[in-house]
Design a protein around this motif. Structure first.
Motif, mmCIF file in Angstrom:
data_model
loop_
_atom_site.group_PDB
_atom_site.id
_atom_site.type_symbol
_atom_site.label_atom_id
_atom_site.label_comp_id
_atom_site.label_asym_id
_atom_site.label_seq_id
_atom_site.Cartn_x
_atom_site.Cartn_y
_atom_site.Cartn_z
ATOM 1 N N SER A 292 -2.668 12.526 1.420
ATOM 2 C CA SER A 292 -2.828 10.892 1.385
ATOM 3 C C SER A 292 -1.477 10.423 1.063
ATOM 4 O O SER A 292 -1.177 9.228 1.255
ATOM 5 N N PHE A 293 -0.520 11.040 0.581
ATOM 6 C CA PHE A 293 0.634 10.411 0.163
ATOM 7 C C PHE A 293 1.617 10.322 1.521
ATOM 8 O O PHE A 293 2.102 9.156 1.594
ATOM 9 N N PHE A 294 1.683 11.382 2.190
ATOM 10 C CA PHE A 294 2.369 11.154 3.574
ATOM 11 C C PHE A 294 1.639 10.063 4.221
ATOM 12 O O PHE A 294 2.324 9.540 5.231
ATOM 13 N N GLY B 92 -0.132 7.731 3.320
ATOM 14 C CA GLY B 92 0.285 6.199 2.767
ATOM 15 C C GLY B 92 1.591 5.657 3.126
ATOM 16 O O GLY B 92 1.853 4.564 3.446
ATOM 17 N N ILE B 93 2.688 6.713 3.074
ATOM 18 C CA ILE B 93 3.817 6.116 3.386
ATOM 19 C C ILE B 93 4.253 5.654 4.835
ATOM 20 O O ILE B 93 5.049 5.025 5.419
ATOM 21 N N SER C 42 0.946 3.971 -2.834
ATOM 22 C CA SER C 42 0.891 5.819 -2.750
ATOM 23 C C SER C 42 2.073 6.352 -3.426
ATOM 24 O O SER C 42 2.039 7.400 -3.932
ATOM 25 N N LYS D 187 0.896 -1.021 -0.155
ATOM 26 C CA LYS D 187 -0.016 -0.058 -0.145
ATOM 27 C C LYS D 187 0.694 1.192 -0.084
ATOM 28 O O LYS D 187 0.749 2.226 -0.667
ATOM 29 N N GLN D 188 2.046 1.302 0.703
ATOM 30 C CA GLN D 188 2.742 2.286 0.872
ATOM 31 C C GLN D 188 3.658 2.677 -0.440
ATOM 32 O O GLN D 188 3.649 3.683 -0.889
#
Lengths: 368, 248
Positions: B101-103, B105-106, A6, A2-3
């Motif tokens: 949502s990127f941060f 997400g990671i 993104s 998932k990471q």
């Protein structure tokens, strides 16, 4: 996972919002194909030629006059003897020679069939082919015009001879060359710039502080460029098939497989460059200066490697695109399979592996 | 009453060649505290902070962050901290929502978490009309507030802020500190460097770095009475005057 996804999505945003780069990305292969495909084969006017007329009859002189009247040719001089032709070619001043045999007019009017010989300097294959076809066309026109006033079955056949490069190596070679050039440059340039940009913007620090693995980050960065490169490759192939009428004789799957190896090599190289620089300009400069020339010169599609001095020939072995170029020529033009290019494929794979391992080892997970 | 210690350093040192950027600093930070990390330019603040975040490897000394050792457990530390650097560090070519949502997400947040958190965050910052705008188009103050909110999106134990309010107007700075208080109230420890002495007053405790050495560590109140003054400015001048390193 998932990471990772993104991250990949973010990279696609970067790519698609940077309209200028996107234009470069897709404009470059198209421009190259058009440039190489047409700039070189476009009309060539006022080329110097020599004529060696053994016949000196009405027909040969009429034809000579037609040739001289065209925009394409300037008659340098008329040679009394065909032995001097070689010398004229060597001087580099002339591109084409036309020889009328002694019985040209006789054969034509009485036998209904005559021959004329065209000799072209094929060391520049594109020019040679173009000029030959101009000359042939003029002869055809003349043939048509005499048929109207005389017998309908008169025939002049042009016998063409290419000297210096009889196989015309080079005409179709530029498509594989452009493929190698575009893939190498775009992949190296784009990856190095995109990683260095994170350093410049300070986002690299944030990424390094996050639990996201830097290696995955680098992989995620490579994904869009990998996919875009394959799209580019497809565009180049479509252009060359439909616009340049250059068929793909071998397996397309094999072609894409080999291209993927080159792309991987180039992406690793881009990563390596990004490790050693801190600004996008520096990364671009290194990629361009350090790559453009070696790739252009040592891939072999612009200047034949066979004519280079030995040390340079040895050096060319280090340029990945050289091997790719050989592979693509064999697969695309000669229609050969993996069995005949396995050596080159192995070399290319070796280079990809070596560069990938080196770049991953050198990738800094901490600032210093 | 014993308070939970979330940052503990002992003789933490960083050398760059002959230059000792940070010289054997030892201190503790308690959970939920707003800890001000002060010093003139070049005093070694950023270097110390980068070591604590795992961006630099210390030359010697030890430290633990959220109970994890900075040498051996950096991966665990990364999950427990947030970081906002001196440079503005969101992606300018991504929209507000995409950055969030990127941060998210990671840091491994789920889609549902990201959705609820970004709604809350947008509401809190009043960015409803800007959520689909590129971050590059936002005014600096909003960008900084957004960067902070993103740094604490995953509810870290500690958030490190490196001069977060540089170049921001006083009103926005005040709003920014409201966000910091809000985070502290949620139990997030705030470790912040600043050059603004009014901001130093907002901290629970502050430390002063001079030439790579930690000269003072106390509450603003105690420091002011120790130096017999009513303003933090005077305390700062008193301490920084002794500095030998030139500010850059």
């Amino acid at each position: 996972m998932k990471q990772f996804l993104s991250f990949v999505r973010k990279e696609f945003y970067h790519v698609f919002r940077d309209k200028k780069t996107l234009l470069l990305l897709f404009g470059m292969p198209i421009a190259q194909i058009l440039l190489f495909g047409f700039a070189l084969t476009n009309e060539i006017k006022n080329s110097n030629i020599v004529i060696c007329d053994y016949a000196k009859d009405v027909a040969s002189q009429e034809l000579t006059a037609k040739i001289e009247a065209s925009n394409y040719f300037e008659i340098e001089k008329s040679l009394p003897n065909h032995r001097q032709i070689e010398k004229a070619f060597q001087s580099g001043k002339i591109k084409l020679a036309i020889i009328f045999p002694t019985n040209f007019g006789n054969d034509l009017w009485h036998g209904g069939k005559a021959q004329v010989q065209i000799i072209a300097d094929a060391s520049d294959p594109n020019t040679a082919t173009t000029l030959t076809s101009y000359a042939t066309q003029i002869i055809r026109d003349y043939e048509m015009s005499i048929r109207k006033t005389n017998a309908h079955n008169l025939q002049i056949s042009a016998i063409t001879r290419m000297i210096y490069n009889p196989e015309l190596k080079g005409t179709t070679n530029f498509v594989p060359g452009v493929m190698a050039l575009v893939l190498m440059l775009i992949c190296v340039l784009m990856t190095s710039a995109s990683i260095v940009r994170e350093k410049e913007n300070g986002t690299m620090e944030i990424l390094l502080v996050s639990p996201f693995s830097p290696l995955l980050a680098v992989t995620a960065k490579a994904v869009p460029y990998f996919i875009l490169s394959l799209v580019n490759l497809t565009v180049i192939l479509l252009l060359s098939v439909f616009l340049l009428d250059m068929p793909i004789k071998g397996s397309i799957l094999l072609l894409f497989f080999e291209s993927s190896i080159l792309i991987l090599t180039a992406l690793s190289l881009g990563l390596l460059i990004s490790n050693s620089t801190n600004s996008q300009q520096a990364a671009m400069l290194i990629s361009l200066m350090g790559l453009l020339l070696p790739v252009m010169i040592f891939t072999g599609f612009m200047f034949p490697l066979e004519n280079m001095p030995r040390p340079l020939q040895l050096f060319s072995n280090l340029v990945p695109s050289k091997w790719y170029y050989i592979i693509v020529k064999n697969v695309m033009i000669k229609g050969l399979g993996l069995r005949s290019v396995w050596k080159e494929t192995l070399i290319l794979m070796g280079m990809a592996t070596f560069l990938l391992i080196l770049s991953i080892k050198k990738f800094k997970t901490r600032l210093s | 009453m014993t308070r939970e210690i979330v940052i503990k350093t002992e003789h933490l040192t960083k050398r760059f060649g002959d230059f000792i950027a940070t010289n054997a600093i030892s201190f503790e930070v308690y959970a939920g505290e707003i800890f001000g990390f002060l010093g003139a330019n070049g005093a070694g603040k950023t270097t110390a902070m980068k070591m604590l975040c795992g961006l630099l490897t210390p030359s010697s000394g030890s430290a633990s962050i959220a109970g994890f050792d900075i040498y051996k457990q950096s991966e665990k530390i990364k999950k427990s901290i947030g970081y906002m650097s001196q440079k503005f560090s969101l992606y300018e070519d991504l929209t507000t929502l995409e950055n969030i949502s990127f941060f998210g997400g990671i840091y491994g947040l789920s889609d549902a978490q990201i959705k609820s958190k970004s709604e809350k965050l947008i509401g809190q910052l009043g960015l409803q009309n800007e959520m689909k705008k590129l971050v590059g188009e936002l005014p600096l103050g909003w960008k900084q507030k957004l960067a902070f909110s993103v740094a604490v999106l995953h509810d870290p134990k500690i958030v490190f802020l490196d001069e977060p309010t540089g170049g921001v107007d006083p009103v926005t700075r005040r709003q920014f500190w409201d966000l910091i208080y809000d985070a502290a109230a949620r139990g997030i420890t705030v470790f912040v460097t600043t050059h603004y002495m009014d901001e130093a007053e907002y901290c629970d405790r502050i430390s002063m770095m001079v030439d790579g050495v930690m000269k003072e560590l106390d509450t603003p109140q105690n420091l002011k009475s120790k130096y017999n003054t009513t303003s933090m400015d005077d305390v700062f001048f008193e301490l920084a005057r002794g500095a030998k390193r030139k500010a850059d």
